[in-house]
Scaffold this motif. Structure first.
Motif, PDB file in Angstrom:
ATOM      1  N   ILE A 179       0.796  -1.232   0.000  1.00 51.93           N
ATOM      2  CA  ILE A 179       0.000   0.000   0.000  1.00 51.93           C
ATOM      3  C   ILE A 179       0.825   1.277   0.000  1.00 51.93           C
ATOM      4  O   ILE A 179       0.309   2.344  -0.348  1.00 51.93           O
ATOM      5  N   LEU A 190      -3.934   4.514   1.203  1.00 53.53           N
ATOM      6  CA  LEU A 190      -5.227   3.870   1.005  1.00 53.53           C
ATOM      7  C   LEU A 190      -5.248   2.498   1.674  1.00 53.53           C
ATOM      8  O   LEU A 190      -4.209   1.845   1.805  1.00 53.53           O
ATOM      9  N   ILE A 208     -10.394   9.288  -8.299  1.00 54.30           N
ATOM     10  CA  ILE A 208      -9.800   8.137  -7.634  1.00 54.30           C
ATOM     11  C   ILE A 208      -8.420   7.906  -8.241  1.00 54.30           C
ATOM     12  O   ILE A 208      -8.260   7.959  -9.464  1.00 54.30           O
ATOM     13  N   LYS A 209      -7.432   7.674  -7.403  1.00 56.95           N
ATOM     14  CA  LYS A 209      -6.077   7.457  -7.899  1.00 56.95           C
ATOM     15  C   LYS A 209      -6.054   6.318  -8.909  1.00 56.95           C
ATOM     16  O   LYS A 209      -6.706   5.291  -8.724  1.00 56.95           O
ATOM     17  N   ASP A 254      -3.953   4.054  -9.625  1.00 54.02           N
ATOM     18  CA  ASP A 254      -3.481   2.732  -9.224  1.00 54.02           C
ATOM     19  C   ASP A 254      -4.258   2.133  -8.059  1.00 54.02           C
ATOM     20  O   ASP A 254      -3.908   1.070  -7.560  1.00 54.02           O
ATOM     21  N   ALA A 255      -5.337   2.789  -7.615  1.00 56.03           N
ATOM     22  CA  ALA A 255      -6.060   2.324  -6.432  1.00 56.03           C
ATOM     23  C   ALA A 255      -6.656   0.931  -6.640  1.00 56.03           C
ATOM     24  O   ALA A 255      -6.579   0.068  -5.753  1.00 56.03           O
ATOM     25  N   TYR A 256      -7.233   0.689  -7.811  1.00 53.97           N
ATOM     26  CA  TYR A 256      -7.832  -0.617  -8.076  1.00 53.97           C
ATOM     27  C   TYR A 256      -6.759  -1.714  -8.130  1.00 53.97           C
ATOM     28  O   TYR A 256      -6.964  -2.825  -7.633  1.00 53.97           O
ATOM     29  N   ASN A 280     -10.557   9.140   2.221  1.00 54.13           N
ATOM     30  CA  ASN A 280     -10.192   7.941   1.470  1.00 54.13           C
ATOM     31  C   ASN A 280     -11.242   7.699   0.395  1.00 54.13           C
ATOM     32  O   ASN A 280     -12.406   7.475   0.703  1.00 54.13           O
ATOM     33  N   PHE A 336     -12.113   5.349  -1.274  1.00 57.89           N
ATOM     34  CA  PHE A 336     -12.757   4.059  -1.286  1.00 57.89           C
ATOM     35  C   PHE A 336     -13.599   3.840  -0.033  1.00 57.89           C
ATOM     36  O   PHE A 336     -14.016   2.735   0.261  1.00 57.89           O
TER      37      PHE A 336
END
Length: 344
Positions: free
Chosen positions: A40, A76, A194-195, A197-199, A337, A339
């Protein structure tokens, strides 16, 4: 006087030694394990005490570079970090770590201390930080299921009754694609940027949790279509409601409430604590409290002691970001955050 904590880079930290310490600490949580942090964080380092080879107190420090400066931030999928100690954390030790934090990081975008640190920080009320109290919700499962159910709010019982009228099939999986698709199609638009690379981070994290027997991915489906999903991260005697999503049918059919209730039934009578990882949004926190969960406080800190030009740049950036959010998302609750929105 307590000696200063020692700063270690990630390369100087032996993963097994670190993870053994977190496992045996009073505040141990999955967020602080080395492999979890490796996934993370852009980078991370740590303060340790009393020595680099044999430490009894640690503080993981997620860092990134910004304006040619090292910035401490909360990544995140990590609600809190803070200090992890084998013995009860004294005020003197806590003060030493906070002083080291002040000396090391003139800019802290946000850093949260675990609930086990709350009482000692609350007594100290340290200077040099902008401090805020956050709340998550914990449900202690050390009761029979009948006792747990009796603690549900009237609305939550009604949700479960309505949900039971839908023929949900509850299945476990290792496939994160449907969960991420459910989120992207049904929740992302109301949250904002949403960033990129978050997924990817979530998928990597989830797969590693499952591989290490620290994660469960559960779906509710009607026919062939998965219409709601939850991902739970479990470590020691704590389960964290790390991520969830549902389409309109899943929401109307209260599929997530049914999956949570099934988990509580399965683990009733154990020492497990279920952490809902509540975002700072009253309606969602109230929903989680409706399961009988208790508000649990923890401190978050910020700090801006940058030199004048960098401070002005950051203040301007914050002002522009706030104005943009107010214009684009007026009426929506601001959350730190991306998410953590639409959790129920």
């Amino acid at each position: 006087m307590v000696p200063k904590p020692i700063l270690l880079s990630r390369e100087q930290i032996d993963a097994q030694t670190w993870d053994n310490h977190i496992h045996n600490s009073r505040q141990g949580v999955i967020y602080a394990l080395s492999w979890y942090l490796d996934i993370i964080c852009e980078q991370w380092e740590a303060f340790v005490w009393p020595s680099a080879a044999d430490f009894s107190i640690t503080m993981p420090l997620p860092v990134k570079w910004k304006w040619v400066k090292r910035v401490l931030y909360q990544p995140l999928f990590c609600q809190y970090l803070g200090m992890f100690s084998k013995q009860e954390l004294s005020a003197a030790h806590c003060d030493a770590f906070l002083e080291a934090l002040r000396a090391r990081f003139p800019y802290i975008s946000h850093y949260a201390f675990n609930p086990g640190n709350f009482s000692v920080i609350d007594r100290l009320r340290p200077n040099g930080f902008e401090m805020e109290v956050f709340q998550t919700h914990w449900l202690h499962l050390n009761q029979s299921y009948a006792e747990l159910y009796a603690g549900y709010a009237k609305d939550r019982k009604a949700n479960l009754k309505r949900g039971s009228k839908t023929s949900w099939e509850i299945v476990e999986s290792e496939n994160f694609v449907p969960l991420l698709a459910l989120f992207a199609e049904n929740h992302a638009r109301g949250i904002g940027r949403i960033k990129a690379d978050a997924y990817t981070i979530l998928r990597r994290l989830g797969m590693q949790c499952i591989k290490k027997a620290n994660g469960r991915l559960i779906y509710a489906q009607a026919g062939e279509h998965m219409q709601a999903g939850v991902f739970l991260a479990r470590y020691r005697e704590q389960t964290i409601y790390l991520f969830n999503a549902a389409d309109r049918a899943g929401r109307r059919g209260n599929a997530r409430a049914l999956m949570l209730d099934a988990y509580f039934r399965e683990n009733a009578g154990t020492e497990m604590i279920f952490d809902f990882e509540s975002p700072p949004k009253a309606s969602i926190a109230d929903y989680y409290a409706g399961f009988g969960a208790v508000a649990t406080p923890f401190y978050g800190v910020k700090r801006n002691a940058l030199s004048f030009p960098f401070m002005q740049m950051q203040n301007l950036r914050k002002w522009l970001l706030l104005r943009t959010r107010q214009y684009l998302f007026s009426g929506l609750c601001r959350i730190s955050n991306p998410f953590q929105g639409n959790r129920f």
